[in-house]
Design an enzyme around this catalytic site. Structure first.
Site, short mmCIF file in Angstrom:
data_model
loop_
_atom_site.label_atom_id
_atom_site.label_comp_id
_atom_site.label_asym_id
_atom_site.label_seq_id
_atom_site.Cartn_x
_atom_site.Cartn_y
_atom_site.Cartn_z
N GLU A 167 23.67 43.34 54.86
CA GLU A 167 23.43 43.79 53.49
C GLU A 167 22.37 44.88 53.53
O GLU A 167 21.26 44.66 54.00
CB GLU A 167 22.97 42.65 52.59
CG GLU A 167 22.76 43.12 51.15
CD GLU A 167 22.10 42.07 50.26
OE1 GLU A 167 22.15 42.25 49.02
OE2 GLU A 167 21.52 41.10 50.79
N GLU B 111 15.92 45.95 54.17
CA GLU B 111 15.16 46.34 52.98
C GLU B 111 13.95 47.12 53.43
O GLU B 111 13.21 46.68 54.31
CB GLU B 111 14.73 45.09 52.18
CG GLU B 111 13.82 45.36 51.01
CD GLU B 111 14.44 46.28 49.96
OE1 GLU B 111 13.78 47.27 49.60
OE2 GLU B 111 15.57 46.00 49.52
N ASP C 31 20.39 52.34 44.64
CA ASP C 31 19.79 53.37 43.80
C ASP C 31 20.84 54.46 43.57
O ASP C 31 21.38 55.01 44.53
CB ASP C 31 18.56 53.95 44.50
CG ASP C 31 17.72 54.82 43.57
OD1 ASP C 31 18.30 55.52 42.71
OD2 ASP C 31 16.48 54.81 43.72
N LYS D 290 20.49 62.75 40.38
CA LYS D 290 20.36 64.21 40.46
C LYS D 290 21.17 64.75 41.65
O LYS D 290 21.16 64.17 42.73
CB LYS D 290 18.89 64.61 40.59
CG LYS D 290 18.06 64.25 39.36
CD LYS D 290 16.61 64.69 39.50
CE LYS D 290 15.83 64.32 38.26
NZ LYS D 290 14.40 64.71 38.36
N GLU E 63 20.07 39.35 41.85
CA GLU E 63 19.18 39.26 40.69
C GLU E 63 19.57 40.28 39.63
O GLU E 63 19.62 39.97 38.43
CB GLU E 63 17.72 39.47 41.12
CG GLU E 63 17.14 38.37 41.98
CD GLU E 63 17.36 38.59 43.48
OE1 GLU E 63 16.78 37.85 44.28
OE2 GLU E 63 18.12 39.52 43.85
N TYR E 64 19.86 41.51 40.06
CA TYR E 64 20.27 42.56 39.12
C TYR E 64 21.58 42.21 38.43
O TYR E 64 21.76 42.44 37.24
CB TYR E 64 20.42 43.90 39.85
CG TYR E 64 19.12 44.62 40.10
CD1 TYR E 64 18.35 45.11 39.05
CD2 TYR E 64 18.66 44.83 41.39
CE1 TYR E 64 17.16 45.79 39.27
CE2 TYR E 64 17.47 45.51 41.64
CZ TYR E 64 16.73 45.99 40.57
OH TYR E 64 15.55 46.65 40.81
N GLU E 65 22.49 41.66 39.21
CA GLU E 65 23.80 41.32 38.66
C GLU E 65 23.68 40.29 37.55
O GLU E 65 24.34 40.41 36.50
CB GLU E 65 24.71 40.81 39.78
CG GLU E 65 26.14 40.61 39.39
CD GLU E 65 27.03 40.30 40.58
OE1 GLU E 65 28.20 39.95 40.37
OE2 GLU E 65 26.54 40.40 41.74
#
Length: 214
Positions: A44, A69, A118, A122, A192-194
Site C-alpha cells: 500500500e 508512508e 494526493d 495543478k 479513515e478517509y473513506e
C-alpha cells in the site's frame, strides 16, 4: 493537511524497528525472508494511519502486507495500530514512493494499492500524482505478471485523470466503479478517509488494472 509534530516519534520508531523497517533497501528481493514465509506481497503506497492495511492483514492472513508512508508523524500512528493488532503479516516503511524500485525487485510484488492519494490538481504538479506515467513505470517493474494495481479515491478529477493515464499506458482495466459502496463488496476495507467521505454521501471511485506486459 499539516500533521502535528510528535517528539516521541523517533524513539518509537527505533524501539519498533521490527515493524517500521529502517533500511528497506536491504530487503530488496528478500521481503519473504523477513516475513519468514513465501506468501504473496501486497504493497500500500500512502498507508496513512493504518486502518486499511491492518484490516486487510486481518482479513487475509496468508498475504504479507507492506505499507509505505513518508510522513513520520503519520507512520507512527499506523505502527501503533499494527502493534495493537498483533498481526505478524504487516511491515511499514517510511519512504518516498519515488524510491519504490530501490526497495522491491522486479516481479516481487503481487498487488499495489493506492488509497486516496494526493490529487495534486495543478498541472505543473502532474508528475507527483501517483497515477502519472513515471509512477506507473515503477509499479510495472515491481509487479508480477498479472499483478493488480487497485486505486481508490473520492476525487473525481483525479479518477478521470488516472483512467486516461492507465489507458495511455495500455493497461487493462478490470474494474471501473463510480460508486464503490453500491457494489457492497465484502472484501472492501475502508480507510479513515473513506469512512469520512462516504458518511457525507460522497461517492468512492475504484479502479482495478493490470499491465499487459510484452
Amino acid at each position: 493537511m499539516r500533521q502535528r509534530n510528535k517528539p516521541w516519534a523517533d524513539d518509537f520508531l527505533q524501539e519498533n524497528a521490527h515493524l517500521v523497517i529502517p533500511n528497506p533497501g536491504d530487503y530488496k528481493n528478500k521481503w519473504q525472508e523477513l516475513f519468514g514465509n513465501e506468501n504473496p506481497i501486497h504493497v500500500e503506497i500512502g498507508t496513512g494511519k493504518g486502518q486499511f492495511i491492518v484490516g486487510m492483514a486481518k482479513q487475509f492472513p496468508d498475504i504479507n502486507f507492506i505499507g509505505i508512508e513518508l510522513a513520520k508523524s503519520v507512520i507512527v500512528t499506523a505502527a501503533q495500530k499494527v502493534q495493537e493488532s498483533g498481526q505478524n503479516n504487516i511491515r511499514l516503511i517510511q519512504e518516498n514512493a519515488e524510491n519504490l524500485n530501490e526497495i522491491f525487485m522486479t516481479d516481487e510484488v503481487s498487488t499495489v494499492y493506492l488509497n486516496f492519494s494526493d490529487p495534486w490538481p495543478k498541472n505543473r504538479h502532474e508528475k507527483r500524482r501517483l497515477t502519472s506515467r513515471s509512477f506507473l513505470e515503477r509499479y510495472e517493474n515491481v509487479l508480477q505478471q498479472d499483478g493488480e494495481l487497485i486505486f481508490k479515491t473520492d476525487n473525481r478529477g483525479l479518477f478521470e485523470y488516472s483512467l486516461v493515464s492507465f489507458s495511455e499506458y495500455e493497461m487493462l482495466l478490470r474494474e471501473v466503479s463510480l460508486d464503490l459502496h453500491e457494489l457492497h463488496d465484502p472484501e472492501n476495507i475502508m480507510t479513515e478517509y473513506e469512512e469520512k467521505f462516504s458518511a457525507k454521501g460522497q461517492p468512492i471511485y475504484r479502479c482495478k488494472a493490470v499491465f499487459r506486459g510484452e
